[in-house]
Structure formats: C-alpha cells, structure tokens
Design a protein around this motif. Structure first.
Motif, PDB file in Angstrom:
ATOM      1  N   GLY A 704       4.092  19.578  -3.569  1.00 48.03           N
ATOM      2  CA  GLY A 704       3.671  18.747  -3.730  1.00 48.03           C
ATOM      3  C   GLY A 704       3.177  18.008  -4.587  1.00 48.03           C
ATOM      4  N   SER A 705       3.683  18.119  -6.052  1.00 45.17           N
ATOM      5  CA  SER A 705       4.006  16.951  -6.465  1.00 45.17           C
ATOM      6  C   SER A 705       3.950  15.636  -6.551  1.00 45.17           C
ATOM      7  N   PRO A 706       3.119  14.936  -6.970  1.00 46.04           N
ATOM      8  CA  PRO A 706       3.794  13.519  -6.215  1.00 46.04           C
ATOM      9  C   PRO A 706       4.258  12.290  -7.492  1.00 46.04           C
ATOM     10  N   LEU A 707       4.705  11.604  -6.975  1.00 45.67           N
ATOM     11  CA  LEU A 707       5.348   9.529  -7.898  1.00 45.67           C
ATOM     12  C   LEU A 707       4.368   9.393  -6.955  1.00 45.67           C
ATOM     13  N   LEU A 708       3.989   7.817  -7.964  1.00 50.64           N
ATOM     14  CA  LEU A 708       3.552   6.846  -6.757  1.00 50.64           C
ATOM     15  C   LEU A 708       4.761   5.619  -7.526  1.00 50.64           C
ATOM     16  N   ALA A 709       4.773   5.364  -6.195  1.00 44.23           N
ATOM     17  CA  ALA A 709       6.274   3.850  -6.361  1.00 44.23           C
ATOM     18  C   ALA A 709       4.932   2.639  -5.972  1.00 44.23           C
ATOM     19  N   VAL A 710       5.267   1.425  -6.851  1.00 47.86           N
ATOM     20  CA  VAL A 710       4.714   0.314  -6.040  1.00 47.86           C
ATOM     21  C   VAL A 710       5.471  -0.774  -7.041  1.00 47.86           C
ATOM     22  N   VAL A 711       5.806  -1.869  -5.447  1.00 52.77           N
ATOM     23  CA  VAL A 711       6.821  -2.709  -5.884  1.00 52.77           C
ATOM     24  C   VAL A 711       5.982  -4.260  -5.469  1.00 52.77           C
ATOM     25  N   ASN A 712       5.795  -4.639  -6.239  1.00 54.66           N
ATOM     26  CA  ASN A 712       5.213  -6.169  -6.422  1.00 54.66           C
ATOM     27  C   ASN A 712       6.293  -6.843  -6.382  1.00 54.66           C
ATOM     28  N   PHE A 713       6.856  -7.782  -4.937  1.00 55.91           N
ATOM     29  CA  PHE A 713       7.718  -8.830  -4.880  1.00 55.91           C
ATOM     30  C   PHE A 713       7.154 -10.040  -5.665  1.00 55.91           C
ATOM     31  N   SER A 714       6.294 -10.655  -6.039  1.00 56.60           N
ATOM     32  CA  SER A 714       5.331 -12.063  -6.006  1.00 56.60           C
ATOM     33  C   SER A 714       5.684 -12.184  -7.393  1.00 56.60           C
ATOM     34  N   LEU A 768      -6.334   4.477  -7.983  1.00 59.04           N
ATOM     35  CA  LEU A 768      -6.228   4.133  -8.898  1.00 59.04           C
ATOM     36  C   LEU A 768      -5.835   2.640  -9.230  1.00 59.04           C
ATOM     37  N   THR A 769      -6.557   1.808 -10.159  1.00 58.61           N
ATOM     38  CA  THR A 769      -6.779   0.689  -9.860  1.00 58.61           C
ATOM     39  C   THR A 769      -5.291   0.107 -11.489  1.00 58.61           C
ATOM     40  N   LEU A 770      -5.003  -0.965 -10.868  1.00 56.48           N
ATOM     41  CA  LEU A 770      -3.631  -0.794 -11.625  1.00 56.48           C
ATOM     42  C   LEU A 770      -3.883  -2.159 -12.020  1.00 56.48           C
ATOM     43  N   ARG A 771      -2.757  -2.965 -13.115  1.00 58.33           N
ATOM     44  CA  ARG A 771      -2.104  -4.190 -13.008  1.00 58.33           C
ATOM     45  C   ARG A 771      -0.847  -4.269 -12.891  1.00 58.33           C
ATOM     46  N   LEU A 772      -0.218  -5.113 -11.700  1.00 54.63           N
ATOM     47  CA  LEU A 772       1.115  -4.915 -11.296  1.00 54.63           C
ATOM     48  C   LEU A 772       1.979  -6.038 -12.114  1.00 54.63           C
ATOM     49  N   PRO A 773       3.384  -5.721 -12.739  1.00 55.77           N
ATOM     50  CA  PRO A 773       3.223  -7.308 -12.933  1.00 55.77           C
ATOM     51  C   PRO A 773       4.134  -8.019 -12.060  1.00 55.77           C
ATOM     52  N   PRO A 774       4.692  -9.481 -12.359  1.00 52.50           N
ATOM     53  CA  PRO A 774       5.234 -10.225 -11.923  1.00 52.50           C
ATOM     54  C   PRO A 774       6.730  -9.403 -11.245  1.00 52.50           C
ATOM     55  N   LEU A 775       6.850  -9.147 -10.029  1.00 53.60           N
ATOM     56  CA  LEU A 775       8.292  -9.480  -9.543  1.00 53.60           C
ATOM     57  C   LEU A 775       8.711  -7.856 -10.027  1.00 53.60           C
ATOM     58  N   ALA A 776       8.256  -6.714  -9.809  1.00 53.42           N
ATOM     59  CA  ALA A 776       8.381  -6.047 -10.528  1.00 53.42           C
ATOM     60  C   ALA A 776       8.000  -3.820 -10.066  1.00 53.42           C
ATOM     61  N   ALA A 777       8.917  -3.554 -10.108  1.00 52.74           N
ATOM     62  CA  ALA A 777       8.598  -2.136 -10.177  1.00 52.74           C
ATOM     63  C   ALA A 777       8.025  -1.100 -10.936  1.00 52.74           C
ATOM     64  N   VAL A 778       6.757  -0.262 -10.625  1.00 54.41           N
ATOM     65  CA  VAL A 778       5.759   0.495 -11.084  1.00 54.41           C
ATOM     66  C   VAL A 778       6.160   2.096 -11.059  1.00 54.41           C
ATOM     67  N   TRP A 779       6.309   3.272 -11.847  1.00 53.20           N
ATOM     68  CA  TRP A 779       6.299   4.330 -11.216  1.00 53.20           C
ATOM     69  C   TRP A 779       5.121   5.031 -11.965  1.00 53.20           C
ATOM     70  N   LEU A 780       4.296   5.789 -11.131  1.00 49.95           N
ATOM     71  CA  LEU A 780       3.429   6.437 -12.432  1.00 49.95           C
ATOM     72  C   LEU A 780       3.209   8.118 -11.472  1.00 49.95           C
ATOM     73  N   THR A 781       2.906   9.199 -12.709  1.00 50.37           N
ATOM     74  CA  THR A 781       3.566  10.127 -12.412  1.00 50.37           C
ATOM     75  C   THR A 781       1.561  11.098 -13.014  1.00 50.37           C
ATOM     76  N   PRO A 782       1.270  12.043 -12.266  1.00 49.58           N
ATOM     77  CA  PRO A 782       0.439  12.154 -13.324  1.00 49.58           C
ATOM     78  C   PRO A 782       1.021  13.133 -14.020  1.00 49.58           C
ATOM     79  N   MET A 783      -0.428  12.696 -15.530  1.00 51.90           N
ATOM     80  CA  MET A 783       0.130  13.282 -16.672  1.00 51.90           C
ATOM     81  C   MET A 783      -0.094  14.643 -17.152  1.00 51.90           C
TER      82      MET A 783
END
Length: 783
Positions: A704-714, A768-783
């Motif tokens: 059940g351990s999660p990983l959040l992947a977010v991609v901002n293609f703008s 979660l409230t995130l800051r999405l960088p331009p044309l970029a992907a971010v991966w996040l996991t619980p600490m």
C-alpha cells in the motif's frame, strides 16, 4: 576402431548423373578464423612388412559410380570404406588428385588399385574387421589419416526420432558441425537436414573447397545427412554442396552453424568452446521474483554502433560500466544473430545459431553476457523468427525445394520486406525455431527474448491485399500454424529456463498475447504465452501528444489517459525504441515543440511520466542524453555532445543525470513496479485536467505504500495546485523534480515538508497543495 557395416540398398530408380564439381584450389580460410587443430596425420613410418599390391575389386556399376562422383549418392558408405568379404577385407576410397592410396594395418601396407577418377580399391586378404588407416600420396605430399567411411553413424536413434517428430529441444547438439572423438580419433561430425536432396557433400578449406571426396550419407526418413571427418577441428571453414531433386548443384552455408565468417564472406566455421562462466549467482537468483512484480528498466542497444569498432570483449567492459552507472536493470540487444547486410540492423538473419562475427566469436559474446550478469544486469535479445532473407547461399530453397519457407507463395513471401516467411506448420521448421530460442537462453545465458514482428506472423493477410492471401481452414485470417508455434516456443522456454521472459512486439489488439497458453479466451484461442508485450498504443499516443504545442495539448488530453483504459489487458513494456528515432521520425528531444530549453524540459517530463506509468520501460541508446539527431547505424550515438568542448554539454548531461536518478528511484520504490499488472497499483488523482495540461496519479506497492506522480505539460508555473492523495502517516516530500537545476531546469521546487490537508479530493480522503514547475514532472512520497 570399428569398421562400418556395408549397406547394399540402392534406389529403384536412380537419378541421372550430372557433371562433377570442379575443385576450387585457391580458397583461403578467413583471417579471423581460429587456427585448425593439428590434423591427425602421423609421420610416415617405414613398414616392417611390405605386401604386394592387393587383388582388385569388381568394377562399380556405372550408375553407382556416376552418382558417387557427382555427389548424388544417398549412401556413399555402402560403396566406400572397408567391408568384410569372403577371405578378406574389401576397401575402396575416393581421393581425387592422389597418385597412390595405401591401406595401413599395424606395420603392414597394402597398395590399392587405381580405378580412375580418384577411386582406389582392393581386397586385403585375411584381415576381418581390423582397424586401418589410409596413406594417401599426392604429387607433392603424402598424409596418413583415418578413413571417414570406416565410422558408423554418429547420431543415435533417439536423436533421429526426435528430429523426425520435430521435438528435439536441443537440436543444436545433433545438427551442425561438432568436434568430437570417435574410437580414439578426433574429428568433426557434420550433420544437416536436407530431405529433398539427392546427395550432399562437404567442401571447405580442408579439401581445397572440392567436396568430391566427402559425400555424406542419408540417415533415412529423418532427412538428415551425416559424415564424421577425422582431423578437422575448430576454425575450419566449410559449406554444404547439395544435389537437388532436379540435379541442380547448390552450395549452402550450414543452417545450424554456431560460427560464421565475417560478412560479406558466407562460409560456416567449425566451432569449439572452452568458455567458463562466472554468473552462477545471477542464474541462481534470476527466478526469485516474477518479472511482473519486479523492476525492469531496459536500455536498448545496437551493439555494432554503440561504440563503432568495438568488439564484444571491449563492449563487455564499456557497456557494463555505462549501464551500471545509469542504473538500468537490463539491456536489450538488437539482433546479434549473423546477417549478411549490416543495413538490416540484424533483422534479416541467415545464421540463426551464430552471433555475428563482426564483433568477435561466440565465446567473446558469452564474455559480454557474463560480464553484464556479474554486474547485476539482465540481457534481453531481439529474436527474429518472422522471416529470413532470400540469399541463395542461405535458407531459401535450401535443398532445391521450399524447405524452411512455405510452398504457397501467399504464405511464403513477405510483401513489405522482400523476405521469406517460415513454414510454421512444418514440424521440423518449428523445431528449428523453438530449439533456436532455447539455444540462445541455454548456451548464452540470455535472460529474455524480445520477439520481433509478431503481428506479421499472426495474420495471413498482414500487408496483403485481397487475392494475395488465403484464409485458414476455418475461413479466418489467423495464421493457426504461427499461433501454435508461438505457444510452443513460449511454453518450452518457460518450462526449461527458470527466470526467462519473452516479450512480444505485437502492434494489434490480438487477445491474450500475455495470457497463459492453456487459458482459452473468448475467441477460442489459448493465450500466446508471452511474459510481456510492447505497448505500441501508449507509445504512439503519448508521442503524438507531446509533439503538439502546449497550447493545443488540451484538445489531445485523452491521448495520454487512454492507455489506462486497457493497461491491465496485457502485461506491458513501454517502448521508446530504435524504430521511433529513425527514418524521419526524429530523435526524442527533437520531436518536442519549442526552443531548446523547452524541448529538453518536455523531454525530461516525458521520461519521468514514462517511468511512473504502469509497465516496464525501454529507452533506445542516445535518448538518455537527448541527442538531437536521429540514430544512424554507421555512426552510433552522438557521444560528442557530452564532451566538455561542446557548449551544450551541460544540457545533455543534465538529461543523462535525470535518467540515472529515474532508474535509481524506480528500483528503490516498489510502488512503481510491484503492482504493474494489478489495477490496485494505480489510481488517478487528476485525469481530466485538460485545461491545465496536468496529469496526476498515485502508484502503490503491494503493502500500500504510495507514490504521487504529477506532470505539468504546460510552460507555466502552477501555484497552489491541489491534488487528492491517499492517507499517510506523516508529511510528504518531493523525491524527484525534473525542473531541478542539476537536470538543466529552472529549479521551481516544493518546500519541504508538505502537510496533507484533511480535505477530500478526487476520491481521496486528503489533499496536498503543490507548486507545479513548468514542463516538468514531480514525484512525491510520504516521509
């Protein structure tokens, strides 16, 4: 040494004789061939006892003589060699260009009578089954050797039965050329399947390419021809000379040769091996975890051009070091089986059992695989059972008839590639291919086979217009013989090779490519039995999406989300292969829109999205450092862009650094691979944010351990972007950001730690409230 028993059977209707082959006396062994073993030729010793010339034998029947001399005799051992007769031993041999042939038994010598055309014969009194040797005198030399026609067949009844049934899973041990010892005599056994031939002879550098003296015997209904030739060892070059059913003389390389000359030379080479493997630990643990629940990140390589001019042994060190540094778990080698035309990249194979001699010998290739294994890197091999080229010295009409290819031109000719298609319904051909798959995995320790062009095998109408194909027995378009072959190949490999994986390049919606062969689907077919399948739909759709300018991407949002509709219908590999960076398709970074910074940013974001998406991933060489030009096989990757004197070297190294980090994070986070084949391993957090060009999803490990992947293609920074996340015991942190400075980005980051808020969103209990960088992907996991 035993003496061969005479065989007196002759065909009822012997074929008409044809002209004898003229010897070729100027052929030389290739410069790269191993030295021949010392022939078993003893110094001429003065005999203690000299015996007068022996009594002559009755002349051969004119028809028998003609067939023997023209290479059209099915059983030369019934004519040549030694045969017990009343009161003695009848000996006949065929030694063109000899001036005298003598029989040596102990210290006694008998001179045979010259019957003309290189035939020598005589009756030796009172010798029974005594072992003997031949002393052959030529105008400028004399040799003493064992007689090839004094040996019984070297293949047993079980081998011949399995070959006839198409079930010899170790076919390479029975057919081809093999150095072995018979009765204290070292030599090479030659065996070849040619059921339509009237006769077969061996010609090579050991007989000045004149096969007259070495006709082979037919081993009955198996279609196999065999001859043991004393004194021939590793490094000898040879071909088969066949007389076809119409009397045509054919010269063919050995289909089962395990070594070949360096192209464009086409002869086969007798192969020996003394290689000692050092990958026991790798093989012992290879099957510990099923591939579907294991990490697999594949670096696709064209060996001949990765470092042009490098050999297998040099590549063993340089490639292993490079792949290890980047953290890939596997390499996939474009075909290494021998092929005459380098421009085919190995996909038009003539030597299915021989690693290409362009880079070294078979033991050198073993060294490459061994070195990769000892570094913990798996090896997948591209395998091409879909077709073969028409070269007249290879498999096409091998024995004068359609043998490996189907006799029906609607099934034998491939319209796209100008090649021939295997006859999958012929049991011996199917055996040739199934055994070949096993050969690479068992003899070279290959961990997986990526099977090329599977779709072209499955459909009778593939690339054919109406009238150019015939339906199967049920009126359908499925090639039932090919289906049965693929099922047998997969079932056999998985039964015999622990931890192996087979991967289908299959571009259609065929049902059950990765389903078990015994699992019957709604279409009435069992699964094909592959372990994995290339996800060509994901590849096509995702590349189409990123090729659009960001302002237009919102209209193509579903091209990126559609892959999840069918993600669990098969077990997938996500391929960005060589096919996508050639022939005007552009390199991956050059497919991206915008200026150089934006293209690199898109490239980085795309790779991170690919690594996080369900399925294994494959990346072709050069794309890991964003080379701008298409791949050219004669030049290889553009390594120069990484040189310090290149002003853009830092840009390319940034992408290369990202790929290394992607691989290391991927392997260390089971959420990205442990449930690749289970829907429970994936959940959308934002699937419909088309206006924002944003995709967000959660991957989960088995625990059940999660990983959040977010991609901002703008190309804009998105501040305060809220996304739903699963409940976690603590705060979240950013473990990957493709916009980081170390990768060449603008370094728009998320401050750590990130506190989840108890506000449900998108089906999740928190957000979660995130800051999405331009044309970029971010991966996040619980600490």
């Amino acid at each position: 040494m035993s003496v061969a028993d005479p065989v007196a059977v002759e065909p009822a209707d012997p074929p008409e004789p044809v002209d004898p082959v003229q010897p070729v006396k100027t052929a030389q062994p290739p410069a790269t061939a191993e030295p021949l073993v010392e022939p078993l030729v003893e110094p001429l010793v003065e005999p203690v006892d000299r015996v007068p010339d022996v009594a002559p034998l009755a002349p051969l029947d004119d028809d028998v003589r003609a067939r023997l001399l023209t290479g059209a005799h099915h059983d030369p051992h019934s004519v040549l060699g030694a045969h017990p007769v009343r009161g003695g031993l009848a000996v006949r041999c065929l030694r063109p260009h000899a001036t005298q042939v003598s029989v040596v038994i102990g210290t006694r010598v008998w001179n045979l009578h010259d019957e003309g055309d290189g035939l020598f014969a005589g009756r030796i009194p009172g010798q029974g089954h005594a072992p003997y040797r031949l002393r052959v005198t030529y105008p400028d030399s004399a040799v003493e050797t064992a007689d090839p026609y004094s040996f019984p067949p070297t293949l047993g009844d079980l081998d011949l039965h399995l070959i006839s049934e198409g079930r010899h899973e170790e076919l390479w041990t029975a057919l081809g050329s093999h150095v072995l010892e018979r009765g204290g005599v070292l030599g090479t056994r030659f065996t070849v399947w040619a059921p339509n031939a009237r006769g077969v002879r061996i010609r090579g550098d050991f007989n000045h390419w004149d096969g007259t003296a070495l006709p082979m015997r037919s081993l009955g209904s198996s279609g196999v021809w065999e001859l043991f030739v004393p004194g021939i060892g590793p490094g000898a070059t040879y071909k088969y000379e066949l007389t076809g059913p119409d009397g045509q003389r054919l010269e063919r390389a050995d289909p089962m040769a395990r070594r070949t000359e360096v192209p464009p030379a086409t002869a086969s080479i007798v192969c020996g091996s003394d290689y000692e493997w050092g990958d026991d630990t790798w093989l012992r643990h290879r099957a510990d975890r099923p591939v579907h629940t294991a990490p697999m990140s594949v670096y696709e390589v064209h060996l001949a051009s990765w470092k042009p001019g490098a050999t297998y042994r040099r590549l063993a060190h340089e490639l292993t070091e490079y792949v290890s540094a980047l953290g890939f778990t596997h390499v996939e080698l474009m075909p290494v089986a021998e092929h005459p035309f380098g421009g085919s990249w190995g996909y038009q194979v003539t030597g299915f059992y021989a690693p290409t001699a362009r880079l070294g010998g078979p033991d050198d290739f073993k060294y490459l695989v061994d070195t990769l294994h000892q570094a913990g890197i798996g090896v997948i091999l591209d395998w091409v059972p879909a077709h073969f080229p028409r070269d007249e010295w290879a498999l096409a009409e091998f024995d004068g008839r359609h043998l490996y290819e189907h006799e029906d031109p609607r099934r034998s000719a491939h319209p796209d590639w100008g090649t021939l298609v295997f006859d999958y319904g012929r049991k011996e051909v199917r055996n040739f291919l199934v055994a070949n798959a096993l050969y690479w995995c068992e003899e070279f320790h290959i961990d997986g086979l990526r099977v090329d062009a599977v779709a072209s095998m499955l459909y009778l109408d593939y690339s054919r217009e109406d009238g150019q194909w015939a339906p199967n027995e049920f009126g359908g378009r499925e090639n039932l013989d090919a289906v049965a072959f693929l099922q047998e190949m997969n079932a056999t490999l998985y039964r015999r090779v622990p931890g192996v994986v087979t991967i289908a390049e299959e571009s259609t919606a065929w049902n059950g490519v990765t389903r078990a062969t015994h699992d019957i689907g709604p279409d009435g077919f069992g699964g094909l039995g592959f372990g994995l399948k290339w996800n060509m739909g994901w590849m096509h759709d995702s590349l189409e999406y990123v090729a659009h300018e960001p302002v237009h991407r919102k209209y193509h949002h579903n091209e990126m989300t559609f892959s999840m509709v069918y993600a669990y219908s098969e077990n997938y590999v996500l391929p960005i292969s060589h096919d996508e960076v050639v022939h005007g398709k552009q390199a991956l970074v050059s497919k991206m829109p915008g200026d150089w910074w934006q293209r690199r940013a898109n490239h980085r974001a795309y790779l991170a999205h690919m690594w996080a998406h369900p399925g294994k991933q494959l990346l072709f060489m050069g794309q890991e450092f964003a080379q701008g030009a298409e791949w050219v096989a004669d030049e290889g990757p553009q390594w120069w862009v990484l040189d310090e004197n290149n002003p853009a070297a830092g840009d390319h190294r940034g992408v290369q650094r990202l790929v290394g980090d992607l691989n290391r994070l991927y392997v260390s986070h089971p959420a990205l691979w442990e449930q690749d084949a289970r829907p429970e391993g994936f959940q959308w957090s934002a699937a419909d944010a088309a206006e924002d060009n944003v995709f967000a999803f959660v991957r989960r490990a088995a625990d059940g351990s999660p990983l959040l992947a977010v991609v901002n293609f703008s190309p804009v920074v998105r501040e305060g972007y809220r996304l739903g996340v699963p409940p976690a015991a603590g705060q979240w942190r950013e473990i990957l950001n493709t916009d980081a400075t170390r990768y060449g980005g603008s370094d728009v980051r998320n401050a750590e730690p990130l506190d989840p808020e108890p506000e449900p969103l998108g089906g999740f209990p928190a957000s979660l409230t995130l800051r999405l960088p331009p044309l970029a992907a971010v991966w996040l996991t619980p600490m």
